[in-house]
Scaffold this motif. Structure first.
Motif, PDB file in Angstrom:
ATOM      1  N   TYR A  21      -1.953  13.632  14.820  1.00 13.25           N
ATOM      2  CA  TYR A  21      -2.184  14.095  16.199  1.00 13.25           C
ATOM      3  C   TYR A  21      -1.580  13.075  17.148  1.00 13.25           C
ATOM      4  CZ  TYR A  21      -4.744  15.374  20.441  1.00 13.25           C
ATOM      5  OH  TYR A  21      -5.083  15.734  21.707  1.00 13.25           O
ATOM      6  N   ARG A  22      -0.770  13.550  18.091  1.00 18.82           N
ATOM      7  CA  ARG A  22      -0.096  12.635  19.023  1.00 18.82           C
ATOM      8  C   ARG A  22      -0.373  13.062  20.461  1.00 18.82           C
ATOM      9  NH1 ARG A  22       4.068  13.261  15.114  1.00 18.82           N
ATOM     10  NH2 ARG A  22       4.968  14.929  16.359  1.00 18.82           N
ATOM     11  N   ARG A  23      -0.595  12.070  21.300  1.00 17.86           N
ATOM     12  CA  ARG A  23      -0.695  12.306  22.743  1.00 17.86           C
ATOM     13  C   ARG A  23      -0.054  11.115  23.441  1.00 17.86           C
ATOM     14  NH1 ARG A  23      -6.259  12.769  26.116  1.00 17.86           N
ATOM     15  NH2 ARG A  23      -6.152  10.516  25.822  1.00 17.86           N
ATOM     16  N   GLY A  24       1.117  11.361  24.007  1.00 14.41           N
ATOM     17  CA  GLY A  24       1.865  10.267  24.627  1.00 14.41           C
ATOM     18  C   GLY A  24       2.316   9.272  23.566  1.00 14.41           C
ATOM     19  N   THR A  25       1.973   8.002  23.774  1.00 15.17           N
ATOM     20  CA  THR A  25       2.339   6.964  22.814  1.00 15.17           C
ATOM     21  C   THR A  25       1.247   6.723  21.777  1.00 15.17           C
ATOM     22  OG1 THR A  25       1.440   5.258  24.291  1.00 15.17           O
ATOM     23  CG2 THR A  25       3.778   5.798  24.514  1.00 15.17           C
ATOM     24  N   ASN A  26       0.125   7.427  21.884  1.00 19.65           N
ATOM     25  CA  ASN A  26      -0.969   7.258  20.947  1.00 19.65           C
ATOM     26  C   ASN A  26      -0.824   8.191  19.752  1.00 19.65           C
ATOM     27  OD1 ASN A  26      -2.576   5.278  22.357  1.00 19.65           O
ATOM     28  ND2 ASN A  26      -3.064   6.882  23.852  1.00 19.65           N
ATOM     29  N   THR A  27      -1.229   7.701  18.591  1.00 19.20           N
ATOM     30  CA  THR A  27      -1.149   8.476  17.363  1.00 19.20           C
ATOM     31  C   THR A  27      -2.457   8.339  16.591  1.00 19.20           C
ATOM     32  OG1 THR A  27       1.227   8.029  17.209  1.00 19.20           O
ATOM     33  CG2 THR A  27       0.146   8.857  15.232  1.00 19.20           C
ATOM     34  N   ALA A  28      -2.916   9.453  16.020  1.00 19.10           N
ATOM     35  CA  ALA A  28      -4.107   9.446  15.177  1.00 19.10           C
ATOM     36  C   ALA A  28      -3.814  10.213  13.905  1.00 19.10           C
ATOM     37  CB  ALA A  28      -5.296  10.072  15.898  1.00 19.10           C
ATOM     38  N   CYS A  29      -4.438   9.788  12.790  1.00 18.30           N
ATOM     39  CA  CYS A  29      -4.291  10.457  11.502  1.00 18.30           C
ATOM     40  C   CYS A  29      -5.652  10.961  11.043  1.00 18.30           C
ATOM     41  CB  CYS A  29      -3.717   9.509  10.454  1.00 18.30           C
ATOM     42  SG  CYS A  29      -2.045   8.968  10.802  1.00 18.30           S
TER      43      CYS A  29
END
Length: 349
Positions: free
Chosen positions: A17-25
């Motif tokens: 999951y990505r939002r802007g420069t942030n990433t989550a797995c």
């Protein structure tokens, strides 16, 4: 914002999951979810969003997942299956057996010969349990692969090989896989092959170890599908398997917004295989491995990988293709980051 899906190689599913420069797995397995993110704030945002949609409980930091114990330290994680190992030994009635220093005999080669085992069901159960143990114990991957090839018709020599693995685990139950903090996303691959090592079919065994910086992230010990007519061919197939895995990992790192900064280094101890990776001639000698040849050469031409020679004494993937002397095996085992917990001394481990 975007949501991507990456197909994994087991029963789990990985979502990015990505939002802007942030990433989550998000790693999903049945009713369990493991979450990680590029920042603590973004992680809490993801958890809150999931809780609004689903009935779920935040159990805090990861400590135990699918039988794997996760211990946090200042510079990384320690992954262990110690209790699972002890359960296997107890199930086999070998909790008090005499330990041995390596999981596989240096000289013996398994074949389909020998009297059948008395209890083939228990053999299959133990072999399957050992397969799951390789998730944190890559040092037993080759030995387990050997015994699993005969699960359909186990014989007494195969049972003896299985018991040797259990004796090895009896003395090394505290070992686990160490994962340390690292920032550069550089992949290094070691590939090796044991030419015509299987006595029944004369097929070769391929093995590879993929490192992200200093961390072992992927490994394999597998019998090749066809018979290789030369050691160079067997080694080249192993190189192709290692590069295929590295290609998948490079794509995953791109998905995570941490693409590799340079070409992946692939180390092979066979000079002929190294030469074939970049030499576009000799077609008459290599027609039967042409698919692997073109695949590897394409990756080399794109400067995604470099295939380099490494001395056999520094070939970490040897542990996935053959039995090794105790001193060399223990050296390679340490190179794979299979060690005691950071807070344990050698005597306690």
């Amino acid at each position: 914002m975007s949501l991507g899906f990456v197909e994994t190689k087991s029963d789990t599913s990985l979502f990015i999951y990505r939002r802007g420069t942030n990433t989550a797995c998000l790693l999903l397995y049945v009713d369990d979810i493991v979450l990680t993110a590029s920042s603590a704030g973004f992680l809490q945002h993801i958890i809150a969003a999931l809780q609004r949609e689903f009935a779920m409980t935040d159990t805090g930091q990861l400590h135990h997942f699918l039988g794997i114990s996760v211990t946090r330290y200042a510079n990384g994680l320690f992954l262990s299956q110690r209790q699972y190992t002890q359960d296997i030994l107890e199930c086999a009635g070998m909790s008090a057996c005499k330990p041995c220093s390596t999981p596989v005999d240096l000289h013996s080669k398994l074949s389909a010969d020998g009297p059948p085992v008395a209890d083939s069901t228990q053999y299959r159960s133990l072999a399957g349990a050992l397969q799951y143990l390789t998730f944190t114990r890559p040092d037993i991957a080759f030995a387990v692969q050997q015994i699993c090839l005969y699960m359909h018709d186990p014989r007494e020599p195969h049972l003896a090989a299985l018991k040797r693995i259990l004796r090895y685990l009896r003395g090394t139950a505290s070992l686990g896989l160490t994962v340390r903090r690292s920032s550069p996303t550089e992949l290094v691959v070691y590939t090796d092959a044991d030419w015509a090592g299987w006595l029944d079919t004369r097929r070769s065994t391929s093995g590879y170890a993929v490192f992200l910086r200093d961390n072992l992230v992927s490994w394999s010990s597998k019998r090749q599908h066809t018979v290789s007519r030369s050691s160079a061919e067997a080694e080249y197939r192993a190189v192709a398997n290692g590069i295929a895995e590295a290609t998948w990992l490079r794509q995953l790192l791109h998905e995570l917004h941490h693409p590799p900064r340079r070409a992946t280094l692939v180390y092979c101890d066979n000079t002929s295989a190294v030469y074939l990776s970049s030499n576009p001639v000799q077609h008459q000698r290599t027609k039967h491995v042409e698919i692997d040849l073109h695949f590897v050469r394409e990756r080399v031409a794109l400067i995604h990988v470099w295939v380099l020679h490494v001395p056999t004494t520094s070939q970490h993937a040897d542990v996935f293709t053959k039995g090794l002397p105790t001193s060399l095996f223990q050296e390679f085992r340490s190179s794979l980051n299979v060690r005691c917990a950071p807070d344990q001394t050698a005597g306690e481990c």
